[in-house]
Design a protein around this motif. Structure first.
Motif, mmCIF file in Angstrom:
data_model
loop_
_atom_site.group_PDB
_atom_site.id
_atom_site.type_symbol
_atom_site.label_atom_id
_atom_site.label_comp_id
_atom_site.label_asym_id
_atom_site.label_seq_id
_atom_site.Cartn_x
_atom_site.Cartn_y
_atom_site.Cartn_z
ATOM 1 N N VAL A 1 0.878 -1.184 0.000
ATOM 2 C CA VAL A 1 0.000 0.000 0.000
ATOM 3 C C VAL A 1 0.908 1.226 0.000
ATOM 4 O O VAL A 1 1.838 1.312 0.812
ATOM 5 C CB VAL A 1 -0.888 0.009 1.264
ATOM 6 C CG1 VAL A 1 -1.824 1.211 1.249
ATOM 7 C CG2 VAL A 1 -1.673 -1.285 1.387
ATOM 8 N N PHE B 1 2.830 -7.815 6.178
ATOM 9 C CA PHE B 1 4.107 -8.030 5.484
ATOM 10 C C PHE B 1 4.975 -6.806 5.700
ATOM 11 O O PHE B 1 4.461 -5.687 5.755
ATOM 12 C CB PHE B 1 3.874 -8.258 3.983
ATOM 13 C CG PHE B 1 3.823 -9.718 3.640
ATOM 14 C CD1 PHE B 1 2.736 -10.489 4.005
ATOM 15 C CD2 PHE B 1 4.875 -10.324 2.974
ATOM 16 C CE1 PHE B 1 2.688 -11.841 3.718
ATOM 17 C CE2 PHE B 1 4.844 -11.670 2.674
ATOM 18 C CZ PHE B 1 3.761 -12.436 3.044
ATOM 19 N N PRO C 1 -4.638 6.094 4.563
ATOM 20 C CA PRO C 1 -5.096 5.397 5.771
ATOM 21 C C PRO C 1 -4.340 4.090 5.940
ATOM 22 O O PRO C 1 -4.072 3.399 4.955
ATOM 23 C CB PRO C 1 -6.585 5.133 5.488
ATOM 24 C CG PRO C 1 -6.731 5.230 4.010
ATOM 25 C CD PRO C 1 -5.667 6.170 3.528
HETATM 26 O O1 C5P Z 1 4.188 0.416 7.178
HETATM 27 P P1 C5P Z 1 4.430 -0.511 6.052
HETATM 28 O O2 C5P Z 1 3.834 -0.073 4.759
HETATM 29 O O3 C5P Z 1 5.830 -0.953 5.847
HETATM 30 O O4 C5P Z 1 3.680 -1.824 6.562
HETATM 31 C C1 C5P Z 1 3.553 -2.967 5.817
HETATM 32 C C2 C5P Z 1 2.263 -3.698 6.152
HETATM 33 O O5 C5P Z 1 1.196 -2.780 6.438
HETATM 34 C C3 C5P Z 1 1.790 -4.495 4.972
HETATM 35 O O6 C5P Z 1 1.130 -5.645 5.460
HETATM 36 C C4 C5P Z 1 0.843 -3.539 4.261
HETATM 37 O O7 C5P Z 1 -0.081 -4.216 3.456
HETATM 38 C C5 C5P Z 1 0.191 -2.826 5.424
HETATM 39 N N1 C5P Z 1 -0.225 -1.437 5.160
HETATM 40 C C6 C5P Z 1 -1.542 -1.061 5.363
HETATM 41 N N2 C5P Z 1 -1.927 0.233 5.101
HETATM 42 C C7 C5P Z 1 -1.026 1.146 4.685
HETATM 43 C C8 C5P Z 1 0.323 0.794 4.505
HETATM 44 C C9 C5P Z 1 0.692 -0.515 4.745
HETATM 45 O O8 C5P Z 1 -2.347 -1.905 5.762
HETATM 46 N N3 C5P Z 1 -1.427 2.388 4.442
#
Ligand code: C5P
Length: 214
Positions: free
Chosen positions: A92, A138, A120
Protein backbone atom coordinates in the motif's frame (compact mmCIF):
# COMPACT_ATOMS: atom_id res chain seq x y z
CA UNK A 1 -14.33 -27.73 11.79
CA UNK A 2 -16.07 -25.19 9.54
CA UNK A 3 -14.25 -23.84 6.49
CA UNK A 4 -11.73 -21.07 7.24
CA UNK A 5 -12.46 -17.81 5.44
CA UNK A 6 -9.43 -15.80 4.40
CA UNK A 7 -8.98 -12.40 2.87
CA UNK A 8 -5.74 -11.70 1.02
CA UNK A 9 -4.56 -8.38 -0.39
CA UNK A 10 -1.95 -8.18 -3.12
CA UNK A 11 -0.23 -5.84 -5.55
CA UNK A 12 0.53 -2.15 -5.38
CA UNK A 13 -1.88 0.69 -4.78
CA UNK A 14 -1.85 3.65 -7.15
CA UNK A 15 -2.44 7.14 -5.84
CA UNK A 16 -3.40 9.38 -8.76
CA UNK A 17 -2.68 13.09 -8.79
CA UNK A 18 -4.25 13.64 -12.20
CA UNK A 19 -6.11 11.32 -14.62
CA UNK A 20 -2.91 9.90 -16.11
CA UNK A 21 -0.26 10.06 -13.37
CA UNK A 22 0.15 8.38 -10.01
CA UNK A 23 2.64 7.41 -7.32
CA UNK A 24 3.08 3.72 -6.67
CA UNK A 25 5.77 1.07 -6.09
CA UNK A 26 7.17 -1.95 -7.98
CA UNK A 27 5.03 -4.65 -6.35
CA UNK A 28 3.83 -7.14 -8.98
CA UNK A 29 1.25 -9.00 -6.88
CA UNK A 30 3.15 -12.30 -7.23
CA UNK A 31 3.56 -12.99 -3.49
CA UNK A 32 -0.08 -12.24 -2.63
CA UNK A 33 -1.39 -14.27 -5.55
CA UNK A 34 0.82 -17.21 -4.53
CA UNK A 35 -0.60 -16.95 -0.99
CA UNK A 36 -4.17 -16.79 -2.26
CA UNK A 37 -3.56 -19.97 -4.29
CA UNK A 38 -1.96 -21.71 -1.30
CA UNK A 39 -4.94 -20.75 0.89
CA UNK A 40 -7.36 -22.13 -1.68
CA UNK A 41 -5.30 -25.34 -1.99
CA UNK A 42 -5.55 -25.74 1.80
CA UNK A 43 -9.33 -25.75 1.48
CA UNK A 44 -9.83 -22.20 2.78
CA UNK A 45 -12.59 -20.01 1.31
CA UNK A 46 -10.41 -17.38 -0.32
CA UNK A 47 -11.06 -13.80 -1.43
CA UNK A 48 -8.34 -11.74 -3.08
CA UNK A 49 -8.43 -7.93 -3.03
CA UNK A 50 -5.92 -6.79 -5.60
CA UNK A 51 -4.38 -3.46 -6.56
CA UNK A 52 -2.18 -2.96 -9.60
CA UNK A 53 -0.55 -6.25 -10.56
CA UNK A 54 1.60 -7.25 -13.49
CA UNK A 55 0.75 -10.94 -13.43
CA UNK A 56 -2.62 -12.51 -14.25
CA UNK A 57 -5.10 -12.96 -11.42
CA UNK A 58 -5.81 -16.61 -10.61
CA UNK A 59 -8.82 -18.51 -11.93
CA UNK A 60 -11.25 -19.92 -9.41
CA UNK A 61 -10.58 -17.34 -6.68
CA UNK A 62 -13.02 -14.52 -5.96
CA UNK A 63 -11.03 -11.41 -6.92
CA UNK A 64 -11.91 -7.79 -6.22
CA UNK A 65 -10.06 -4.86 -7.75
CA UNK A 66 -8.92 -1.98 -5.49
CA UNK A 67 -6.66 0.58 -7.08
CA UNK A 68 -5.98 3.16 -4.36
CA UNK A 69 -5.34 2.74 -0.62
CA UNK A 70 -8.80 4.21 -0.06
CA UNK A 71 -10.38 1.59 -2.39
CA UNK A 72 -8.42 -1.16 -0.64
CA UNK A 73 -9.55 0.03 2.79
CA UNK A 74 -13.17 0.06 1.61
CA UNK A 75 -13.05 -3.40 -0.01
CA UNK A 76 -11.22 -5.09 2.89
CA UNK A 77 -13.38 -3.37 5.55
CA UNK A 78 -16.53 -4.59 3.79
CA UNK A 79 -15.32 -8.20 4.11
CA UNK A 80 -13.40 -8.08 7.38
CA UNK A 81 -16.12 -8.99 9.89
CA UNK A 82 -16.83 -12.17 7.96
CA UNK A 83 -13.24 -13.43 7.67
CA UNK A 84 -11.10 -15.54 10.01
CA UNK A 85 -7.73 -14.36 8.74
CA UNK A 86 -6.53 -11.32 6.80
CA UNK A 87 -3.14 -11.55 5.11
CA UNK A 88 -2.13 -8.04 3.96
CA UNK A 89 0.50 -8.72 1.31
CA UNK A 90 -0.35 -5.58 -0.67
CA UNK A 91 2.27 -2.86 -0.98
CA UNK A 92 0.00 0.00 0.00
CA UNK A 93 1.42 3.39 -0.90
CA UNK A 94 2.28 5.24 2.33
CA UNK A 95 1.60 8.64 0.82
CA UNK A 96 -0.90 10.08 -1.61
CA UNK A 97 -1.24 13.47 -3.29
CA UNK A 98 -3.50 15.76 -1.27
CA UNK A 99 -5.39 16.86 -4.34
CA UNK A 100 -6.32 14.98 -7.49
CA UNK A 101 -6.64 17.28 -10.46
CA UNK A 102 -9.55 16.52 -12.79
CA UNK A 103 -7.39 17.46 -15.77
CA UNK A 104 -3.87 16.51 -16.77
CA UNK A 105 -1.44 18.84 -14.99
CA UNK A 106 0.91 20.77 -17.27
CA UNK A 107 4.58 19.85 -16.98
CA UNK A 108 5.59 23.33 -15.88
CA UNK A 109 3.18 23.20 -12.95
CA UNK A 110 4.13 19.77 -11.63
CA UNK A 111 6.68 20.80 -9.04
CA UNK A 112 4.25 23.30 -7.54
CA UNK A 113 1.37 20.91 -7.40
CA UNK A 114 2.19 17.77 -5.54
CA UNK A 115 1.69 18.03 -1.81
CA UNK A 116 1.39 14.70 -0.03
CA UNK A 117 -0.62 13.28 2.86
CA UNK A 118 -0.56 9.86 4.51
CA UNK A 119 -2.87 7.14 3.23
CA UNK A 120 -5.10 5.40 5.77
CA UNK A 121 -3.28 2.50 7.41
CA UNK A 122 -5.56 -0.42 6.55
CA UNK A 123 -4.14 -2.88 9.08
CA UNK A 124 -4.17 -0.35 11.91
CA UNK A 125 -7.74 0.63 11.09
CA UNK A 126 -9.00 -2.95 10.91
CA UNK A 127 -7.11 -4.11 13.99
CA UNK A 128 -9.30 -1.74 16.03
CA UNK A 129 -12.42 -3.70 15.13
CA UNK A 130 -10.83 -7.13 15.33
CA UNK A 131 -12.41 -9.83 17.45
CA UNK A 132 -11.64 -13.38 16.31
CA UNK A 133 -9.75 -12.35 13.14
CA UNK A 134 -6.06 -13.19 12.78
CA UNK A 135 -4.12 -10.32 11.21
CA UNK A 136 -0.94 -10.98 9.26
CA UNK A 137 1.15 -8.14 7.84
CA UNK A 138 4.11 -8.03 5.48
CA UNK A 139 7.16 -5.86 5.96
CA UNK A 140 9.39 -5.14 3.00
CA UNK A 141 12.57 -3.58 4.35
CA UNK A 142 15.96 -2.67 2.95
CA UNK A 143 17.82 -2.74 6.31
CA UNK A 144 17.35 -3.69 9.97
CA UNK A 145 14.61 -6.06 8.83
CA UNK A 146 13.91 -7.70 12.19
CA UNK A 147 13.82 -4.45 14.18
CA UNK A 148 11.45 -2.68 11.78
CA UNK A 149 9.25 -5.75 11.31
CA UNK A 150 8.81 -6.20 15.07
CA UNK A 151 8.02 -2.49 15.43
CA UNK A 152 5.26 -2.81 12.81
CA UNK A 153 3.95 -6.02 14.43
CA UNK A 154 3.37 -4.05 17.62
CA UNK A 155 2.21 -0.73 16.16
CA UNK A 156 -0.33 -2.36 13.85
CA UNK A 157 -1.49 -4.83 16.54
CA UNK A 158 -0.84 -7.90 14.36
CA UNK A 159 -0.72 -11.60 15.19
CA UNK A 160 2.31 -12.10 12.96
CA UNK A 161 4.40 -10.27 10.39
CA UNK A 162 6.25 -11.77 7.43
CA UNK A 163 9.43 -9.84 6.78
CA UNK A 164 11.70 -9.79 3.79
CA UNK A 165 14.74 -7.84 2.69
CA UNK A 166 13.87 -6.19 -0.63
CA UNK A 167 17.41 -4.96 -1.21
CA UNK A 168 18.69 -8.52 -1.74
CA UNK A 169 19.55 -9.52 -5.26
CA UNK A 170 16.81 -11.61 -6.89
CA UNK A 171 14.38 -11.59 -3.98
CA UNK A 172 11.37 -9.49 -3.07
CA UNK A 173 9.68 -7.08 -5.48
CA UNK A 174 9.23 -8.37 -9.04
CA UNK A 175 11.34 -11.50 -8.46
CA UNK A 176 9.93 -15.04 -8.52
CA UNK A 177 11.93 -15.67 -5.34
CA UNK A 178 11.72 -14.36 -1.83
CA UNK A 179 13.22 -14.98 1.60
CA UNK A 180 10.89 -14.68 4.58
CA UNK A 181 11.14 -14.59 8.36
CA UNK A 182 7.87 -14.76 10.27
CA UNK A 183 7.65 -13.00 13.65
CA UNK A 184 4.73 -13.81 15.94
CA UNK A 185 3.06 -11.68 18.60
CA UNK A 186 4.05 -14.24 21.24
CA UNK A 187 7.74 -13.66 20.46
CA UNK A 188 8.25 -16.84 18.43
CA UNK A 189 9.96 -16.75 15.02
CA UNK A 190 9.73 -19.05 12.02
CA UNK A 191 12.42 -18.88 9.35
CA UNK A 192 10.88 -19.85 6.03
CA UNK A 193 14.20 -19.38 4.25
CA UNK A 194 14.59 -18.67 0.56
CA UNK A 195 12.44 -20.17 -2.17
CA UNK A 196 10.06 -19.43 -4.98
CA UNK A 197 7.08 -17.35 -3.97
CA UNK A 198 4.85 -20.41 -4.52
CA UNK A 199 7.02 -22.55 -2.20
CA UNK A 200 7.10 -19.86 0.47
CA UNK A 201 3.36 -19.28 0.21
CA UNK A 202 2.70 -22.99 0.83
CA UNK A 203 5.05 -23.00 3.83
CA UNK A 204 3.46 -19.84 5.21
CA UNK A 205 -0.10 -21.13 4.97
CA UNK A 206 0.90 -24.45 6.58
CA UNK A 207 2.55 -22.62 9.51
CA UNK A 208 -0.41 -20.26 9.94
CA UNK A 209 -2.85 -23.13 9.77
CA UNK A 210 -1.00 -25.08 12.49
CA UNK A 211 -0.46 -22.04 14.69
CA UNK A 212 -3.93 -20.51 14.57
CA UNK A 213 -6.45 -23.08 13.38
CA UNK A 214 -5.47 -26.54 14.67
O1 C5P B 1 4.19 0.42 7.18
P1 C5P B 1 4.43 -0.51 6.05
O2 C5P B 1 3.83 -0.07 4.76
O3 C5P B 1 5.83 -0.95 5.85
O4 C5P B 1 3.68 -1.82 6.56
C1 C5P B 1 3.55 -2.97 5.82
C2 C5P B 1 2.26 -3.70 6.15
O5 C5P B 1 1.20 -2.78 6.44
C3 C5P B 1 1.79 -4.49 4.97
O6 C5P B 1 1.13 -5.64 5.46
C4 C5P B 1 0.84 -3.54 4.26
O7 C5P B 1 -0.08 -4.22 3.46
C5 C5P B 1 0.19 -2.83 5.42
N1 C5P B 1 -0.23 -1.44 5.16
C6 C5P B 1 -1.54 -1.06 5.36
N2 C5P B 1 -1.93 0.23 5.10
C7 C5P B 1 -1.03 1.15 4.68
C8 C5P B 1 0.32 0.79 4.50
C9 C5P B 1 0.69 -0.51 4.75
O8 C5P B 1 -2.35 -1.90 5.76
N3 C5P B 1 -1.43 2.39 4.44
Amino acid sequence: MRQIKCLITAGATREYFDPVRFISNPSTGKMGIAIAKACKDSGWETTLVIGAASVPTPDGIETISAISAEDMLRETSARFSDCDILIMTAAVSDMRPKVKSAQKVKKEKLNMLVEFEQTPDILKTLSKSKNRQILIGFAAETNDVETYAKKKLKEKNLDAIAANNVSKKDAGFASDFNEISLFFKDGKTAELGRGTKDELAQKLVKILSEKFFS
